[in-house]
Structures are given as structure tokens and as C-alpha cells.
Design a protein around this motif. Structure first.
Motif, PDB file in Angstrom:
ATOM      1  N   VAL A  54       0.853  -1.188   0.000  1.00 57.46           N
ATOM      2  CA  VAL A  54       0.000   0.000   0.000  1.00 57.46           C
ATOM      3  C   VAL A  54       0.891   1.241   0.000  1.00 57.46           C
ATOM      4  N   ARG A  55       0.725   2.067  -1.027  1.00 55.54           N
ATOM      5  CA  ARG A  55       1.536   3.277  -1.152  1.00 55.54           C
ATOM      6  C   ARG A  55       0.668   4.514  -0.914  1.00 55.54           C
ATOM      7  N   VAL A  56       1.130   5.410  -0.035  1.00 64.12           N
ATOM      8  CA  VAL A  56       0.432   6.660   0.243  1.00 64.12           C
ATOM      9  C   VAL A  56       1.370   7.811  -0.117  1.00 64.12           C
ATOM     10  N   THR A  57       0.918   8.719  -0.978  1.00 59.92           N
ATOM     11  CA  THR A  57       1.731   9.847  -1.411  1.00 59.92           C
ATOM     12  C   THR A  57       0.987  11.140  -1.111  1.00 59.92           C
ATOM     13  N   VAL A  58       1.649  12.071  -0.416  1.00 58.27           N
ATOM     14  CA  VAL A  58       1.001  13.303   0.021  1.00 58.27           C
ATOM     15  C   VAL A  58       1.229  14.412  -1.004  1.00 58.27           C
ATOM     16  N   ILE A  59       0.121  15.041  -1.428  1.00 57.32           N
ATOM     17  CA  ILE A  59       0.190  16.164  -2.356  1.00 57.32           C
ATOM     18  C   ILE A  59       0.240  17.477  -1.592  1.00 57.32           C
ATOM     19  N   SER A  60      -0.590  17.590  -0.546  1.00 58.29           N
ATOM     20  CA  SER A  60      -0.563  18.791   0.303  1.00 58.29           C
ATOM     21  C   SER A  60      -1.018  18.414   1.707  1.00 58.29           C
ATOM     22  N   GLY A  61      -0.590  19.205   2.703  1.00 56.73           N
ATOM     23  CA  GLY A  61      -0.987  18.943   4.076  1.00 56.73           C
ATOM     24  C   GLY A  61      -0.186  17.840   4.729  1.00 56.73           C
ATOM     25  N   LYS A  62      -0.773  17.213   5.769  1.00 57.97           N
ATOM     26  CA  LYS A  62      -0.108  16.157   6.519  1.00 57.97           C
ATOM     27  C   LYS A  62      -0.999  14.926   6.623  1.00 57.97           C
ATOM     28  N   VAL A  63      -0.371  13.754   6.666  1.00 60.13           N
ATOM     29  CA  VAL A  63      -1.088  12.475   6.693  1.00 60.13           C
ATOM     30  C   VAL A  63      -0.421  11.561   7.711  1.00 60.13           C
ATOM     31  N   HIS A  64      -1.226  10.844   8.466  1.00 57.57           N
ATOM     32  CA  HIS A  64      -0.724   9.856   9.420  1.00 57.57           C
ATOM     33  C   HIS A  64      -1.065   8.473   8.891  1.00 57.57           C
ATOM     34  N   VAL A  65      -0.056   7.591   8.852  1.00 57.43           N
ATOM     35  CA  VAL A  65      -0.244   6.232   8.330  1.00 57.43           C
ATOM     36  C   VAL A  65       0.155   5.229   9.404  1.00 57.43           C
ATOM     37  N   ARG A  66      -0.709   4.244   9.632  1.00 55.99           N
ATOM     38  CA  ARG A  66      -0.420   3.173  10.584  1.00 55.99           C
ATOM     39  C   ARG A  66      -0.567   1.831   9.890  1.00 55.99           C
ATOM     40  N   SER A  67       0.382   0.947  10.136  1.00 59.12           N
ATOM     41  CA  SER A  67       0.348  -0.403   9.575  1.00 59.12           C
ATOM     42  C   SER A  67       0.901  -1.366  10.619  1.00 59.12           C
ATOM     43  N   ASN A  68       0.034  -2.288  11.039  1.00 52.04           N
ATOM     44  CA  ASN A  68       0.397  -3.210  12.118  1.00 52.04           C
ATOM     45  C   ASN A  68       0.822  -2.410  13.353  1.00 52.04           C
ATOM     46  N   ASP A  69       2.051  -2.550  13.819  1.00 51.81           N
ATOM     47  CA  ASP A  69       2.455  -1.848  15.038  1.00 51.81           C
ATOM     48  C   ASP A  69       3.368  -0.665  14.745  1.00 51.81           C
ATOM     49  N   ARG A  70       3.397  -0.209  13.483  1.00 50.43           N
ATOM     50  CA  ARG A  70       4.259   0.923  13.129  1.00 50.43           C
ATOM     51  C   ARG A  70       3.424   2.097  12.642  1.00 50.43           C
ATOM     52  N   GLU A  71       3.947   3.322  12.852  1.00 54.21           N
ATOM     53  CA  GLU A  71       3.252   4.534  12.441  1.00 54.21           C
ATOM     54  C   GLU A  71       4.253   5.531  11.873  1.00 54.21           C
ATOM     55  N   VAL A  72       3.801   6.317  10.888  1.00 51.56           N
ATOM     56  CA  VAL A  72       4.638   7.384  10.333  1.00 51.56           C
ATOM     57  C   VAL A  72       3.752   8.586  10.031  1.00 51.56           C
ATOM     58  N   ASP A  73       4.349   9.780  10.112  1.00 54.25           N
ATOM     59  CA  ASP A  73       3.679  11.016   9.711  1.00 54.25           C
ATOM     60  C   ASP A  73       4.317  11.507   8.416  1.00 54.25           C
ATOM     61  N   LEU A  74       3.466  11.870   7.463  1.00 51.63           N
ATOM     62  CA  LEU A  74       3.948  12.295   6.154  1.00 51.63           C
ATOM     63  C   LEU A  74       3.575  13.749   5.898  1.00 51.63           C
ATOM     64  N   ALA A  75       4.469  14.470   5.225  1.00 53.27           N
ATOM     65  CA  ALA A  75       4.209  15.845   4.804  1.00 53.27           C
ATOM     66  C   ALA A  75       4.197  15.898   3.282  1.00 53.27           C
ATOM     67  N   GLN A  76       3.930  17.077   2.748  1.00 50.52           N
ATOM     68  CA  GLN A  76       3.873  17.251   1.299  1.00 50.52           C
ATOM     69  C   GLN A  76       5.156  16.741   0.633  1.00 50.52           C
ATOM     70  N   GLY A  77       4.978  15.928  -0.409  1.00 48.39           N
ATOM     71  CA  GLY A  77       6.117  15.412  -1.157  1.00 48.39           C
ATOM     72  C   GLY A  77       6.695  14.127  -0.599  1.00 48.39           C
TER      73      GLY A  77
END
Length: 326
Positions: A200-223
Motif C-alpha cells: 500500500v503506497r500513500v503519497t502526500v500532495i498537500s498537508g499532513k497524513v498519518h499512516v499506521r500499519s500493524n504496530d508501526r506509524e509514520v507522519d507524512l508531509a507534502q512530497g
């Protein structure tokens, strides 16, 4: 019969594609109440008014959306553009009737008040633009499906395939469940690619996104982008200029191997290639295409790499030639 089926029956009737069995179902629903007949007349009026609008083509829409894509402050203009696009195409009027009207006109009908939340399910074989009940815009890639629930506390979507989300900002979180990943935002734009049996690929165009998968989490910004797979969850800078080519219809290659070039051309133009000489796949190409016709793309590749494309039945092309080998 599920709620949404009546919208689809009405759409089939308006386009003249309704079968005799479906017509009986529609007639029975119309006969059930005056409210149903009133709803039908209102939708019919929307449809007929759309036919009187000036033609607004897919190319017009894509061109204007590209101008606004990176300008968050132009959200009002995007809304106006999308409304025009929906009014002037019968195909997009299906999305308008099935989703927007369902959240307004149908809200007064007891039959559609049984569910405590606003829900919608949609699948497709071509690109479709959807406007959800919370005003979130979703551009759904072909061979993708989405289910959406709008409740008092949250907004939740389940995606199979690929979609670009332009989420309306508000206090309630908006989540996208896709494969083994859960995406959470308040208001932003991003692309989720989650076809079956793939990462599963998540790509941020604008703003911020939080992604969680199993026991891991990441915060994504634009680009930035994340990749959730069986191996874990990773975060990186998005360096792929073609991640959204399926809706921008732009392709950009910088010293890219022909194998990758042909793969992207296949995906965008829905064709297949049969390679006679595997060695030519290692040839490299540099160039850009902006909403180009397939024949122009193939002519450019053929001239640049000394290869030939021969059209065959079944919507595929044979690729042969000397290629880049001296």
C-alpha cells in the motif's frame, strides 16, 4: 434492494439502458409512494438541465484541475469546476445523483432514513470523480472501489485500488482503510494505491497524513510517501514524477529503462506490449508527454530508440527492432 440500487435504476432509465426486469423494479418503487415519484421527477429535472449546458470535456476538466492542483487556496474554484464537470456529463451525473442527491433529496424519504449513518459504495471500470456527503472529493482510478460512511464522530472510507483524495477539513478525522494500512487526516490531499496482493503506497500532495500499519506509524508531509508491506512500513521522499499520471495524463522519463516506460504506457493507455527482443528492454529513454495521443507516444519511442511497434488484434502491440544495441 440496497438503497443505492434505485439511483442506478433511475440512471439506467434516463440513459435508455434499463432492462424490462429493472423497469418493473423501478415502477414498483415509484408506485410505493408520492415521495418516491417526486424524487424521481427532481432527479429527471437535474438530468434534463445538464443536457442544456455547454459541453465541458474531460480534457477541459483535467487542464483546469492541473492549474489548481497545488493551490490549496483555490479550493472554492475547484468546487465550482467540479460542479460544472458533473453537470455537463451524463456519466458524471451518475456520481452526482448516486452520492450528492442521495445526501440531500433522498434525506427526506423514510426509506433512506433507516441507516443511522450516511453510507455509499461505488466501484468502476473507468476513472470517476466522486463528491462525498462531507464535500470530500475522490478521484477514483479504473478498476477501483470505495465504501464510505459518514457518522457524527468520524468519516471512514475503505478503498480497494487507487484514488486521489481531496479531504474537506473539519474536526472529525477522515480515515482510509486500504489493505494493511490505515490513513488518518483532518483535511489534505493525497493518493492511496492499494491493489490486491500488493504493498500500500500513500503519497502526500498537500498537508499532513498519518499512516499506521500493524504496530508501526509514520507522519507524512507534502512530497513524502509511505509503503506498507509484509516487510513493514517505510517512509521516503517521493521521487516518482509519474505517481499520479493516471489522472494528470503526464509522463516524464529521465534516463528510464524501456521496460519501465512501457509498463507506465500500458497502465495509462490500457494496452499491452509483446516484446520480441528482450534485450531492448534495457534501452533508456528521456522525454516528456503531456496528455499525448498513444500514436504520438509510440512514434517518439520508435524514433528515439530505433524500435518498431506493430499493432495486433486484442489491443496489444508487438515491439521489435535493433534498439540501442550498437
Amino acid at each position: 434492494m440496497p438503497n443505492m440500487d434505485y439511483n442506478i435504476l433511475i440512471h439506467k432509465y434516463l440513459t435508455g439502458e434499463i432492462s424490462s426486469d429493472d423497469r418493473k423494479l423501478l415502477d414498483a418503487w415509484l408506485a410505493a409512494s408520492d415521495e418516491n415519484r417526486q424524487t424521481f421527477e427532481e432527479i429527471k429535472q437535474i438530468w434534463e438541465n445538464a443536457e442544456e449546458e455547454d459541453d465541458f470535456t474531460d480534457r477541459d476538466f483535467q487542464g483546469e484541475m492541473e492549474k489548481l492542483e497545488s493551490a490549496v487556496q483555490e479550493s472554492a474554484n475547484k468546487d465550482k469546476l467540479i460542479r460544472q464537470y458533473q453537470r455537463t456529463s451524463k456519466v458524471r451525473n451518475l456520481a452526482l445523483i448516486a452520492i450528492v442527491v442521495c445526501g440531500s433529496v433522498f434525506a427526506a424519504i423514510p426509506y433512506f432514513q433507516k441507516a443511522p449513518t450516511k453510507s455509499v459504495s461505488f466501484s468502476n471500470s473507468t476513472n470517476n470523480l466522486l463528491l462525498l456527503s462531507d464535500s470530500t472529493q475522490v478521484l477514483l482510478n479504473r478498476n477501483s472501489s470505495i465504501a464510505f460512511t459518514d457518522s457524527e464522530d468520524a468519516r471512514a472510507a475503505t478503498l480497494s485500488g487507487e484514488a486521489m483524495f481531496e479531504v474537506e477539513r473539519e474536526p472529525r478525522p477522515f480515515t482510509v482503510s486500504a489493505g494493511n494500512a490505515l490513513v488518518t487526516v483532518l483535511g489534505t490531499s493525497f493518493v492511496v494505491k492499494a491493489y490486491r496482493d500488493s504493498a500500500v503506497r500513500v503519497t502526500v500532495i498537500s498537508g499532513k497524513v498519518h499512516v499506521r500499519s500493524n504496530d508501526r506509524e509514520v507522519d507524512l508531509a507534502q512530497g513524502e510517501q509511505s509503503l506498507a508491506s509484509a516487510a513493514g512500513l517505510t517512509k521516503s521522499i517521493n521521487e516518482d514524477p509519474n505517481f499520479n499520471s493516471w489522472y494528470t495524463r503526464r509522463l516524464e522519463f529521465k534516463n528510464t529503462e524501456l521496460e519501465k516506460v512501457l509498463q507506465l504506457v500500458e497502465e495509462l493507455y490500457q494496452i499491452s506490449f509483446r516484446i520480441n527482443e528482450k534485450r531492448i528492454l534495457s534501452c533508456r529513454f528521456t522525454g516528456k508527454f503531456n496528455d499525448a495521443k498513444l500514436e504520438d507516444v509510440l512514434k517518439t519511442l520508435a524514433f528515439s530508440l530505433d524500435i518498431d511497434f506493430t499493432s495486433q488484434q486484442g489491443n496489444y502491440y508487438e515491439v521489435s527492432g535493433k534498439g540501442c544495441v550498437p
